[in-house]
Design a protein around this motif. Structure first.
Motif, PDB file in Angstrom:
ATOM      1  N   LYS A   1      -6.968   2.650  -6.167  1.00 35.97           N
ATOM      2  CA  LYS A   1      -7.550   1.706  -5.194  1.00 35.97           C
ATOM      3  C   LYS A   1      -7.066   2.016  -3.781  1.00 35.97           C
ATOM      4  CE  LYS A   1      -7.724  -1.978  -8.579  1.00 35.97           C
ATOM      5  NZ  LYS A   1      -6.981  -3.138  -9.088  1.00 35.97           N
ATOM      6  N   ILE A   2      -5.774   2.270  -3.633  1.00 34.19           N
ATOM      7  CA  ILE A   2      -5.199   2.532  -2.310  1.00 34.19           C
ATOM      8  C   ILE A   2      -5.762   3.819  -1.717  1.00 34.19           C
ATOM      9  CG2 ILE A   2      -3.051   3.105  -1.093  1.00 34.19           C
ATOM     10  CD1 ILE A   2      -1.638   1.256  -3.228  1.00 34.19           C
ATOM     11  N   CYS A   3      -5.829   4.849  -2.545  1.00 30.05           N
ATOM     12  CA  CYS A   3      -6.315   6.157  -2.071  1.00 30.05           C
ATOM     13  C   CYS A   3      -7.828   6.176  -1.906  1.00 30.05           C
ATOM     14  CB  CYS A   3      -5.898   7.260  -3.049  1.00 30.05           C
ATOM     15  SG  CYS A   3      -4.106   7.479  -3.188  1.00 30.05           S
ATOM     16  N   GLY A   4      -8.508   5.312  -2.643  1.00 34.46           N
ATOM     17  CA  GLY A   4      -9.967   5.305  -2.603  1.00 34.46           C
ATOM     18  C   GLY A   4     -10.577   6.387  -3.473  1.00 34.46           C
ATOM     19  N   ASN A   5      -9.730   7.088  -4.187  1.00 34.85           N
ATOM     20  CA  ASN A   5     -10.193   8.165  -5.068  1.00 34.85           C
ATOM     21  C   ASN A   5      -9.025   8.593  -5.963  1.00 34.85           C
ATOM     22  OD1 ASN A   5      -8.502  10.078  -3.658  1.00 34.85           O
ATOM     23  ND2 ASN A   5     -10.048  10.092  -2.044  1.00 34.85           N
TER      24      ASN A   5
ATOM     25  N   CYS B   1      -5.628  11.901  -4.165  1.00 30.71           N
ATOM     26  CA  CYS B   1      -4.409  11.903  -3.351  1.00 30.71           C
ATOM     27  C   CYS B   1      -3.228  12.397  -4.201  1.00 30.71           C
ATOM     28  CB  CYS B   1      -4.133  10.545  -2.718  1.00 30.71           C
ATOM     29  SG  CYS B   1      -3.578   9.238  -3.810  1.00 30.71           S
ATOM     30  N   GLU B   2      -2.295  13.004  -3.533  1.00 28.43           N
ATOM     31  CA  GLU B   2      -1.164  13.657  -4.211  1.00 28.43           C
ATOM     32  C   GLU B   2      -0.387  12.690  -5.109  1.00 28.43           C
ATOM     33  OE1 GLU B   2       2.981  15.988  -3.063  1.00 28.43           O
ATOM     34  OE2 GLU B   2       1.552  15.504  -1.481  1.00 28.43           O
ATOM     35  N   GLU B   3      -0.151  11.485  -4.625  1.00 27.19           N
ATOM     36  CA  GLU B   3       0.632  10.518  -5.394  1.00 27.19           C
ATOM     37  C   GLU B   3      -0.073  10.144  -6.699  1.00 27.19           C
ATOM     38  OE1 GLU B   3       1.760  10.247  -1.107  1.00 27.19           O
ATOM     39  OE2 GLU B   3      -0.168  10.234  -2.170  1.00 27.19           O
ATOM     40  N   TYR B   4      -1.400   9.960  -6.617  1.00 26.05           N
ATOM     41  CA  TYR B   4      -2.174   9.658  -7.818  1.00 26.05           C
ATOM     42  C   TYR B   4      -2.070  10.817  -8.808  1.00 26.05           C
ATOM     43  CZ  TYR B   4      -5.937   8.525 -11.016  1.00 26.05           C
ATOM     44  OH  TYR B   4      -6.642   8.243 -12.165  1.00 26.05           O
ATOM     45  N   GLN B   5      -2.307  12.020  -8.329  1.00 25.50           N
ATOM     46  CA  GLN B   5      -2.299  13.189  -9.216  1.00 25.50           C
ATOM     47  C   GLN B   5      -0.931  13.415  -9.850  1.00 25.50           C
ATOM     48  OE1 GLN B   5      -3.965  16.350  -6.841  1.00 25.50           O
ATOM     49  NE2 GLN B   5      -6.058  15.630  -7.181  1.00 25.50           N
TER      50      GLN B   5
ATOM     51  N   LEU C   1      -0.794   3.520 -11.445  1.00 28.46           N
ATOM     52  CA  LEU C   1      -1.794   4.574 -11.282  1.00 28.46           C
ATOM     53  C   LEU C   1      -3.117   3.957 -10.826  1.00 28.46           C
ATOM     54  CD1 LEU C   1      -2.323   7.650 -11.636  1.00 28.46           C
ATOM     55  CD2 LEU C   1      -3.153   7.091 -13.939  1.00 28.46           C
ATOM     56  N   ALA C   2      -3.487   2.841 -11.436  1.00 26.54           N
ATOM     57  CA  ALA C   2      -4.719   2.137 -11.037  1.00 26.54           C
ATOM     58  C   ALA C   2      -4.595   1.629  -9.595  1.00 26.54           C
ATOM     59  CB  ALA C   2      -4.996   0.987 -11.998  1.00 26.54           C
ATOM     60  N   ASP C   3      -3.418   1.130  -9.243  1.00 33.73           N
ATOM     61  CA  ASP C   3      -3.196   0.677  -7.859  1.00 33.73           C
ATOM     62  C   ASP C   3      -3.376   1.851  -6.888  1.00 33.73           C
ATOM     63  OD1 ASP C   3      -2.625  -1.898  -8.767  1.00 33.73           O
ATOM     64  OD2 ASP C   3      -0.443  -1.602  -8.687  1.00 33.73           O
ATOM     65  N   LEU C   4      -2.846   3.011  -7.262  1.00 36.05           N
ATOM     66  CA  LEU C   4      -2.980   4.190  -6.401  1.00 36.05           C
ATOM     67  C   LEU C   4      -4.439   4.594  -6.229  1.00 36.05           C
ATOM     68  CD1 LEU C   4       0.071   6.374  -7.467  1.00 36.05           C
ATOM     69  CD2 LEU C   4      -0.452   5.565  -5.151  1.00 36.05           C
TER      70      LEU C   4
ATOM     71  N   GLN D   1       0.819  -1.221   0.000  1.00 39.51           N
ATOM     72  CA  GLN D   1       0.000   0.000   0.000  1.00 39.51           C
ATOM     73  C   GLN D   1       0.855   1.274   0.000  1.00 39.51           C
ATOM     74  OE1 GLN D   1      -3.490  -0.495   0.027  1.00 39.51           O
ATOM     75  NE2 GLN D   1      -2.793  -2.575  -0.260  1.00 39.51           N
ATOM     76  N   HIS D   2       2.153   1.157  -0.214  1.00 33.99           N
ATOM     77  CA  HIS D   2       3.069   2.309  -0.131  1.00 33.99           C
ATOM     78  C   HIS D   2       2.822   3.242  -1.310  1.00 33.99           C
ATOM     79  CE1 HIS D   2       6.674   4.685   0.382  1.00 33.99           C
ATOM     80  NE2 HIS D   2       6.963   4.015   1.487  1.00 33.99           N
ATOM     81  N   LYS D   3       2.126   4.329  -1.041  1.00 33.58           N
ATOM     82  CA  LYS D   3       1.730   5.256  -2.112  1.00 33.58           C
ATOM     83  C   LYS D   3       2.942   5.866  -2.822  1.00 33.58           C
ATOM     84  CE  LYS D   3      -1.139   7.438   0.690  1.00 33.58           C
ATOM     85  NZ  LYS D   3      -2.131   8.402   1.210  1.00 33.58           N
ATOM     86  N   GLY D   4       3.937   6.272  -2.061  1.00 32.23           N
ATOM     87  CA  GLY D   4       5.124   6.878  -2.661  1.00 32.23           C
ATOM     88  C   GLY D   4       5.842   5.917  -3.600  1.00 32.23           C
ATOM     89  N   ALA D   5       5.971   4.675  -3.193  1.00 32.65           N
ATOM     90  CA  ALA D   5       6.651   3.688  -4.037  1.00 32.65           C
ATOM     91  C   ALA D   5       5.858   3.443  -5.321  1.00 32.65           C
ATOM     92  CB  ALA D   5       6.872   2.386  -3.271  1.00 32.65           C
TER      93      ALA D   5
END
Length: 151
Positions: A126-130, A133-137, A121-124, A96-100
């Motif tokens: 799911k992890i962020c739930g939206n 989140c900064e990592e997704y964007q 990106l798809a994993d992010l 679940q490590h968003k940064g990685a």
């Protein structure tokens, strides 16, 4: 006599201890702070040194593997093989490590593998739930810039 001998031994032990140099070994938290400070200054050599020390002391530290991989990727001559190795370790330790996820996605773009970046990106999402989140964007923007430069 025994008391005097014991007292002399104790005093000599204290005198000797004062002459012994004290080694202040940085803690893991201090090393991680030093690595983050070095990254902020684009001092990749120091960042790698500090995170390598953390990884050797705490091989299960996902954050250290992530920052070590980041340092390999960002140095003047990127070492993507080493970067991927440590990003994958970070993700194995903490899926679940968003940064990685963000950074390995960016590494895949550097390696001209946008499909793998999009998977992270798809994993992010799911992890962020939206998608907010900064990592997704950040990864979404990197993929869009890659697609624009490589139609």
């Amino acid at each position: 006599m025994k008391k005097l001998l014991l007292a002399m031994l104790l005093v000599s032990g204290f005198a000797h201890a004062a002459d012994t140099p004290v080694m202040n070994v940085p803690t893991v938290n201090q090393r991680m702070k030093a690595a983050r400070d070095a990254i902020a200054k684009s001092d990749w050599r120091t960042a790698k040194f500090e995170t390598q020390k953390v990884v050797s002391e705490e091989p299960g530290n996902a954050d250290a593997h992530n920052l070590l991989a980041f340092s390999y990727r960002k140095q003047d001559k990127p070492d993507l093989a080493k970067a991927f190795e440590h990003y994958k370790i970070a993700l194995r330790l903490n899926p679940q490590h968003k940064g990685a996820h963000e950074y390995i996605g960016e590494a895949y773009l550097m390696d001209r593998k946008p499909a793998q970046a999009e998977q992270h990106l798809a994993d992010l999402e799911k992890i962020c739930g939206n998608r907010s989140c900064e990592e997704y964007q950040d990864l979404e923007k990197a993929i869009a810039a890659y697609r624009k430069a490589n139609p």
